[in-house]
Design an enzyme around this catalytic site. Structure first.
Site, PDB file in Angstrom:
ATOM      1  N   GLY A  31     132.625  45.324  38.740  1.00  0.00           N
ATOM      2  CA  GLY A  31     134.119  45.246  39.232  1.00  0.00           C
ATOM      3  C   GLY A  31     134.645  43.963  39.501  1.00  0.00           C
ATOM      4  N   LEU A  33     136.135  41.318  39.337  1.00  0.00           N
ATOM      5  CA  LEU A  33     135.255  40.082  39.025  1.00  0.00           C
ATOM      6  C   LEU A  33     136.030  38.796  40.020  1.00  0.00           C
ATOM      7  CD1 LEU A  33     134.565  40.622  35.288  1.00  0.00           C
ATOM      8  CD2 LEU A  33     133.621  41.610  37.652  1.00  0.00           C
ATOM      9  N   GLY A  36     132.741  33.845  41.775  1.00  0.00           N
ATOM     10  CA  GLY A  36     131.410  34.493  42.228  1.00  0.00           C
ATOM     11  C   GLY A  36     130.469  34.932  41.288  1.00  0.00           C
ATOM     12  N   HIS A  37     131.370  35.926  40.586  1.00  0.00           N
ATOM     13  CA  HIS A  37     130.414  36.502  39.712  1.00  0.00           C
ATOM     14  C   HIS A  37     130.750  35.973  38.313  1.00  0.00           C
ATOM     15  CE1 HIS A  37     132.534  40.374  41.939  1.00  0.00           C
ATOM     16  NE2 HIS A  37     131.201  40.347  41.252  1.00  0.00           N
TER      17      HIS A  37
END
Length: 282
Positions: A31, A33, A36-37
């Site tokens: 989580g 976020l 990059g995520h």
């Protein structure tokens, strides 16, 4: 968008949408976020029929309970970001009990020594926790492909090793590090930094790029001494480790071999907020 808080409902749903030609891309996250995520998720969306994103702060990979307690949890904001990216993303946001079924403990893994280097030296049991949760998530989701960021390069190598050793039918893809405007590697922990700390933390990547340049002519030992001295000029920064290691074995480089690929790894405590980064040296 489809959101599941329990594995039974998720597994039933994935079975219901499965076809002979369908593929499942999977991005495991804790989580908070960031871009990059989202880059990992975009990679999955572009290469698969379905994409599952897990949001789960895994307790067994934290050896520091204070770090676990302070880890940012922003589920509502995360869901909104994923919905904006693509409302067809399948979200799995389980409870601890849904994953561990009342037994919050790690399975012990032998990763051929990869787990004993760097992060493993300073975070006892960390990679047993990582291996346990990733294996469990793979069992629940049965992905075709899973995507991991190269910032956690040691974790990426360990997950690849686990997949090979356990003979799991999933392809592991490593994706480049995403950086902030000042080149600080994107991390959920960055949210805990003050504005000044975030600005000053740019020195981490600056130091890595300098170490890369020095690696052509200087020994690993000499570079390591310089890195620690350079970063710790800031009294709020402490180098937990800096290592130049073989990319495959993760063993520290004592003497350079032109036939091997090397990578520099660093962990820095910024007022006890732990930041890691890495760079390829050749």
């Amino acid at each position: 968008m489809p959101i599941f808080y329990g594995k039974a409902f998720l597994m039933d749903y994935l079975k219901s949408i499965k076809t002979a030609n369908s593929t499942i891309g999977f991005v495991p996250t804790m989580g908070a976020l960031h871009q990059g995520h989202l880059a990992l998720i975009k990679k999955s969306l572009s290469g698969n029929v379905n994409t599952v994103v897990s949001i789960f702060v895994n307790p067994t990979q934290f050896n520091n309970l204070e770090d676990l307690a302070k880890y940012p949890r922003t589920l509502d904001e995360d869901i909104e970001k994923l919905n904006t990216l693509d409302p067809k993303i399948i979200i799995y946001a389980p409870s601890v009990d849904d994953i561990y079924e009342g037994n919050v403990s790690s399975q012990h893994f032998d990763f051929d020594g990869l787990e004993n280097q760097m992060e493993g030296k300073f975070r006892p049991g960390h990679f047993d926790g990582v291996g346990t949760v990733v294996k469990r998530l793979f069992e629940i989701i049965a992905p075709t492909t899973a995507y991991f960021g190269e910032k956690d390069f040691q974790q990426l190598q360990i997950v690849k090793k686990m997949v090979a050793m356990q003979n799991l039918p999933v392809l592991i893809i490593g994706c480049p590090i995403h950086r902030e405007n000042n080149d600080l590697a994107m991390s959920s922990r960055n949210e805990r930094l003050s504005e000044q700390e975030r600005t000053e933390a740019a020195i981490i990547y600056k130091t890595l790029t300098s170490a890369k340049a020095k690696f052509e002519k200087q020994s690993s030992k000499k570079i390591t001494v310089w890195v620690k001295s350079f970063i710790e000029k800031n009294p709020h920064f402490k180098v937990e480790y800096f290592t130049i290691a073989d990319e495959t074995t993760l063993l520290s480089c004592s003497r350079k071999n032109k036939n091997k690929k090397y990578r520099a790894f660093i962990a820095v405590l910024v007022n006890n907020i732990r930041l890691i980064d890495t760079i390829s040296l050749n």
